[in-house]
Motif scaffolding. Structure first.
Motif, PDB file in Angstrom:
ATOM      1  N   GLU A  98       1.013  -1.205   0.412  1.00 13.06           N
ATOM      2  CA  GLU A  98      -0.296  -0.022   0.212  1.00 13.06           C
ATOM      3  C   GLU A  98       0.794   1.685  -0.081  1.00 13.06           C
ATOM      4  N   VAL A  99       2.171   1.008   0.966  1.00 10.16           N
ATOM      5  CA  VAL A  99       2.826   2.631   1.149  1.00 10.16           C
ATOM      6  C   VAL A  99       3.733   2.231  -0.563  1.00 10.16           C
ATOM      7  N   GLY A 100       3.851   1.724  -0.579  1.00 18.45           N
ATOM      8  CA  GLY A 100       4.962   1.627  -1.850  1.00 18.45           C
ATOM      9  C   GLY A 100       4.289   1.654  -3.480  1.00 18.45           C
ATOM     10  N   GLN A 101       3.447   2.027  -3.401  1.00 13.59           N
ATOM     11  CA  GLN A 101       2.242   2.402  -5.291  1.00 13.59           C
ATOM     12  C   GLN A 101       2.663   2.286  -5.993  1.00 13.59           C
ATOM     13  N   ASP A 102       4.350   3.206  -5.665  1.00 13.52           N
ATOM     14  CA  ASP A 102       4.458   3.274  -7.337  1.00 13.52           C
ATOM     15  C   ASP A 102       6.023   2.304  -7.587  1.00 13.52           C
ATOM     16  N   LEU A 103       6.185   1.766  -7.099  1.00 18.93           N
ATOM     17  CA  LEU A 103       7.462   0.235  -7.394  1.00 18.93           C
ATOM     18  C   LEU A 103       6.427  -0.471  -8.265  1.00 18.93           C
ATOM     19  N   ASP A 104       5.492  -0.854  -8.937  1.00 25.65           N
ATOM     20  CA  ASP A 104       5.366  -1.537 -10.114  1.00 25.65           C
ATOM     21  C   ASP A 104       5.527  -0.253 -11.318  1.00 25.65           C
ATOM     22  N   GLU A 105       5.134   0.841 -11.292  1.00 27.82           N
ATOM     23  CA  GLU A 105       4.853   2.113 -12.458  1.00 27.82           C
ATOM     24  C   GLU A 105       6.765   2.144 -12.113  1.00 27.82           C
ATOM     25  N   ALA A 161       4.305   8.107   6.978  1.00 31.14           N
ATOM     26  CA  ALA A 161       5.456   7.728   7.559  1.00 31.14           C
ATOM     27  C   ALA A 161       6.351   6.663   7.803  1.00 31.14           C
ATOM     28  N   GLY A 162       6.958   6.794   7.547  1.00 29.63           N
ATOM     29  CA  GLY A 162       8.299   5.056   7.281  1.00 29.63           C
ATOM     30  C   GLY A 162       8.496   4.733   5.560  1.00 29.63           C
ATOM     31  N   ALA A 163       7.775   5.138   4.686  1.00 31.77           N
ATOM     32  CA  ALA A 163       7.809   5.671   3.357  1.00 31.77           C
ATOM     33  C   ALA A 163       9.130   5.779   2.554  1.00 31.77           C
ATOM     34  N   ILE A 164       9.363   5.108   1.664  1.00 33.16           N
ATOM     35  CA  ILE A 164      10.390   4.738   0.780  1.00 33.16           C
ATOM     36  C   ILE A 164      10.658   6.036  -0.065  1.00 33.16           C
ATOM     37  N   GLY A 165      11.222   6.999  -0.272  1.00 35.47           N
ATOM     38  CA  GLY A 165      11.383   7.245  -1.338  1.00 35.47           C
ATOM     39  C   GLY A 165      12.181   7.610  -2.344  1.00 35.47           C
ATOM     40  N   ILE A 166      11.702   8.849  -3.804  1.00 32.83           N
ATOM     41  CA  ILE A 166      12.669   8.416  -5.396  1.00 32.83           C
ATOM     42  C   ILE A 166      12.022   9.679  -5.295  1.00 32.83           C
ATOM     43  N   ASN A 174      10.375   9.111   4.438  1.00 33.53           N
ATOM     44  CA  ASN A 174       9.454  10.043   5.161  1.00 33.53           C
ATOM     45  C   ASN A 174       9.722   9.734   7.169  1.00 33.53           C
ATOM     46  N   SER A 175       9.733  10.728   7.801  1.00 33.59           N
ATOM     47  CA  SER A 175       9.158  10.999   8.973  1.00 33.59           C
ATOM     48  C   SER A 175       8.797  10.268   9.675  1.00 33.59           C
ATOM     49  N   VAL A 176       7.760  11.409   8.935  1.00 39.29           N
ATOM     50  CA  VAL A 176       6.205  11.977   9.564  1.00 39.29           C
ATOM     51  C   VAL A 176       4.807  12.380   8.739  1.00 39.29           C
ATOM     52  N   PRO A 177       3.900  11.591   7.978  1.00 41.66           N
ATOM     53  CA  PRO A 177       2.975  11.754   7.488  1.00 41.66           C
ATOM     54  C   PRO A 177       2.736  13.052   6.400  1.00 41.66           C
ATOM     55  N   GLY A 178       2.263  13.314   5.704  1.00 45.28           N
ATOM     56  CA  GLY A 178       2.445  14.114   4.918  1.00 45.28           C
ATOM     57  C   GLY A 178       2.041  14.476   2.806  1.00 45.28           C
ATOM     58  N   PRO A 179       1.981  15.415   2.436  1.00 41.30           N
ATOM     59  CA  PRO A 179       1.702  15.448   1.160  1.00 41.30           C
ATOM     60  C   PRO A 179       3.426  15.429   0.505  1.00 41.30           C
ATOM     61  N   SER A 180       3.664  14.726  -0.862  1.00 46.11           N
ATOM     62  CA  SER A 180       4.753  14.567  -1.031  1.00 46.11           C
ATOM     63  C   SER A 180       5.062  14.188  -2.930  1.00 46.11           C
ATOM     64  N   GLY A 181       5.578  14.982  -3.938  1.00 45.45           N
ATOM     65  CA  GLY A 181       5.265  14.498  -4.978  1.00 45.45           C
ATOM     66  C   GLY A 181       6.290  13.298  -5.113  1.00 45.45           C
ATOM     67  N   TRP A 182       6.782  12.472  -4.493  1.00 45.07           N
ATOM     68  CA  TRP A 182       8.197  11.882  -4.474  1.00 45.07           C
ATOM     69  C   TRP A 182       7.529  10.840  -5.006  1.00 45.07           C
ATOM     70  N   ARG A 183       7.908  10.287  -6.047  1.00 45.47           N
ATOM     71  CA  ARG A 183       7.402   7.957  -6.039  1.00 45.47           C
ATOM     72  C   ARG A 183       7.990   7.109  -4.793  1.00 45.47           C
ATOM     73  N   TYR A 184       6.729   6.235  -4.219  1.00 42.16           N
ATOM     74  CA  TYR A 184       7.203   5.476  -3.093  1.00 42.16           C
ATOM     75  C   TYR A 184       7.340   4.443  -3.518  1.00 42.16           C
ATOM     76  N   ILE A 185       8.249   3.532  -3.335  1.00 40.84           N
ATOM     77  CA  ILE A 185       8.772   1.974  -3.222  1.00 40.84           C
ATOM     78  C   ILE A 185       8.345   0.886  -2.239  1.00 40.84           C
ATOM     79  N   GLY A 186       7.917   1.884  -0.777  1.00 41.42           N
ATOM     80  CA  GLY A 186       8.705   0.698   0.135  1.00 41.42           C
ATOM     81  C   GLY A 186       7.980   1.675   1.905  1.00 41.42           C
ATOM     82  N   TRP A 187       8.209   0.798   2.423  1.00 42.45           N
ATOM     83  CA  TRP A 187       7.746   0.981   4.204  1.00 42.45           C
ATOM     84  C   TRP A 187       9.204   0.361   4.571  1.00 42.45           C
ATOM     85  N   THR A 188       9.067   1.869   5.927  1.00 41.26           N
ATOM     86  CA  THR A 188      10.157   0.851   6.764  1.00 41.26           C
ATOM     87  C   THR A 188       9.250   1.303   8.276  1.00 41.26           C
TER      88      THR A 188
END
Length: 239
Positions: A98-105, A161-166, A174-188
């Motif tokens: 769910e958090v790493g939603q951009d991995l496949d794309e 929070a914890g989303a791993i981005g590019i 990510n350290s806290v929840p919030g808006p972002s335009g980064w691409r996210y491929i995972g979560w810690t």
């Protein structure tokens, strides 16, 4: 390069050590911050190391900007070029989901299988260049060039929070929840910002990061332990 000093209002200045983002310049910024901290100069209130500059906030009723600038030049000139490697953190990551939603794309854009993207992303050693944007947010250098990808045209309104981005040539956690335009491929499940700790920020500028893929069950177990206040990772310190 001769440092450049830029005023930031009447209570701060930025001591610029270069025009490029590279590990050598960043290491000098961090070393200078440590030297200023050790000098315990009366009136200096806060130090903010960035990619290539050190911002210094001071109390002008105690110390004038010219004196701060002179002290920074002297401390910079005395720096040793050698820099010790930072702490190494091994960060567990649940890729995709769910958090790493951009991995496949992202895999599709790169002409790779998702497993190849994961393996490549986890193969690199990253450098924490700076903490900023949000409390504890880590900007990471060292992303393999093939994974460099522009940010989304339309930012998402909430990323966990914890989303791993590019984002471009940078990686992030990510350290806290919030808006972002980064691409996210995972979560810690690790918390980069936690007020329950003596040191709320998990990472420090100059630290090193390696990502370790884990399965959903392991990630959920780690998340429960973190929620309970347990420390599930410790940094490795170079000898």
């Amino acid at each position: 390069m001769t440092p450049t000093v830029l005023p930031c209002g009447d209570q701060a200045l930025s001591f610029q050590l270069g025009e490029r983002i590279d590990a050598t310049t960043n290491a000098r910024v961090i070393a200078l911050a440590k030297a200023v901290e050790d000098a315990a100069i009366a009136g200096i209130l806060e130090l903010v190391p960035t990619y290539r500059a050190l911002m210094v906030r001071y109390d002008p009723e105690i110390i004038r900007g010219a004196a701060v600038e002179a002290a920074l030049h002297a401390l910079h000139a005395a720096l040793d070029d050698a820099s010790a490697p930072g702490r190494l953190w091994r960060v567990p990551v649940l890729y995709g989901g769910e958090v790493g939603q951009d991995l496949d794309e992202l895999a599709r854009l790169k002409g790779m299988a998702p497993a190849e993207v994961i393996a490549l992303h986890a193969s690199a050693e990253y450098r924490v260049y700076m903490i900023g944007f949000a409390p504890g947010f880590a900007y990471l250098g060292g992303l393999p060039e093939v994974l460099h990808t522009p940010r989304l045209a339309t930012p998402r309104q909430l990323v966990a929070a914890g989303a791993i981005g590019i984002g471009g040539a940078q990686a992030s956690v990510n350290s806290v929840p919030g808006p972002s335009g980064w691409r996210y491929i995972g979560w810690t499940p690790l918390r980069l910002f936690d007020l329950r700790r003596d040191q709320p920020f998990l990472f420090t500028a100059g630290d090193r990061v390696r990502f370790a893929p884990v399965d959903a069950g392991t990630a959920a177990d780690l998340a429960r332990r973190v929620q309970a206040g347990e420390s599930v990772v410790e940094p490795e310190v170079a000898p």
